[in-house]
Write a protein that holds these residues in place. Sequence first.
Motif, mmCIF file in Angstrom:
data_model
loop_
_atom_site.group_PDB
_atom_site.id
_atom_site.type_symbol
_atom_site.label_atom_id
_atom_site.label_comp_id
_atom_site.label_asym_id
_atom_site.label_seq_id
_atom_site.Cartn_x
_atom_site.Cartn_y
_atom_site.Cartn_z
ATOM 1 N N ILE A 8 0.832 -1.205 0.000
ATOM 2 C CA ILE A 8 0.000 0.000 0.000
ATOM 3 C C ILE A 8 0.864 1.251 0.000
ATOM 4 O O ILE A 8 0.595 2.232 -0.709
ATOM 5 N N ASP B 132 0.908 4.058 -2.962
ATOM 6 C CA ASP B 132 0.584 5.466 -2.707
ATOM 7 C C ASP B 132 1.761 6.394 -3.004
ATOM 8 O O ASP B 132 1.562 7.585 -3.252
ATOM 9 N N TYR C 201 -5.677 -3.120 -4.954
ATOM 10 C CA TYR C 201 -5.423 -2.459 -3.682
ATOM 11 C C TYR C 201 -6.616 -1.618 -3.218
ATOM 12 O O TYR C 201 -6.778 -1.373 -2.025
ATOM 13 N N TYR D 196 -6.866 -5.499 1.315
ATOM 14 C CA TYR D 196 -6.140 -4.234 1.104
ATOM 15 C C TYR D 196 -7.013 -3.027 1.445
ATOM 16 O O TYR D 196 -6.523 -2.040 1.999
ATOM 17 N N LYS E 277 -3.937 5.138 6.024
ATOM 18 C CA LYS E 277 -2.923 5.587 5.070
ATOM 19 C C LYS E 277 -1.898 6.528 5.702
ATOM 20 O O LYS E 277 -0.688 6.382 5.468
#
Length: 204
Positions: A117, A121, A135, A141, A148
Motif C-alpha cells: 500500500i 501510494d 489495492y 487491502y 494511510k
Amino acid sequence: VLPDTPTLRLRKLGNHRALGMYVAGIFNTIVVDFRADEDFKNFSTLSGVGVQSFVHEYGHFIDFKYSDTLLSQSQEFSKILREYQESLTEFAEENALNLKLEYLLTPTEVFARAWEIYLMDLGLVTPLMKPTTVYETHPEYAAFKGLKSEIFMFFDSFFPELKNKVKLLNNLQSEPKIIPNQIQNEFPLKEVRVGDITSFVLDI
C-alpha cells in the motif's frame, strides 16, 4: 532499500499454493512463480500473475532483515496492526465473507500488505506489484483505507529517502531508453542506481 540483498529464484509454486514466498534465515530468498492465470487452471486456489507478488515478498524481507527483531511486531507498527485487524474482521463479519482471517491477520502478512500500500501510494510504477484496482477493492487491502497516514508515517520514518527514489525511478522509466553499447564513445555514461535497479543515463 536495504544494504542486504535477497536471492531471487523463479519457481513453480503450485504445491505451496502461493504465487510467491520469502524464505528467511540463512536462505534469505524470495521465490516467485513465473506463471500467470492461464497456467493455473489445475490449481483452484491460485490465480493472478506470479511476478506481481515480488513487492509483497520484498516486504517480508524488510520485516525480517531490517533489524534483529521483526518490524511487524514492533511498538511502532502495533497501532496499524491492531486497527487493521479490527477493520478486516468487522468487514468480513458484516459481509459474511469467507476470508482466511487467521492467515490474513498474521502480523507478518499485515506488514507485507502495508508495504504494498505504501509503495502504491508513493506512485511506484512497476509490473512487480498488483494493479491499483486490487489495492482499492480487495478486502485484505481495502481494510487499510483509514490507516494511510499512519502507514506513511511508519515507513517514512525508516526509509526517508525512498519517496524521492521512487520519483527518480519513475522519471527514468518515462524517459527514452538509451542502450549503453549503442552510444558513441564521445558521450560519457553516468550510472544511476535506485534501490536494486541500475540505469544508464547519457551525461551530455
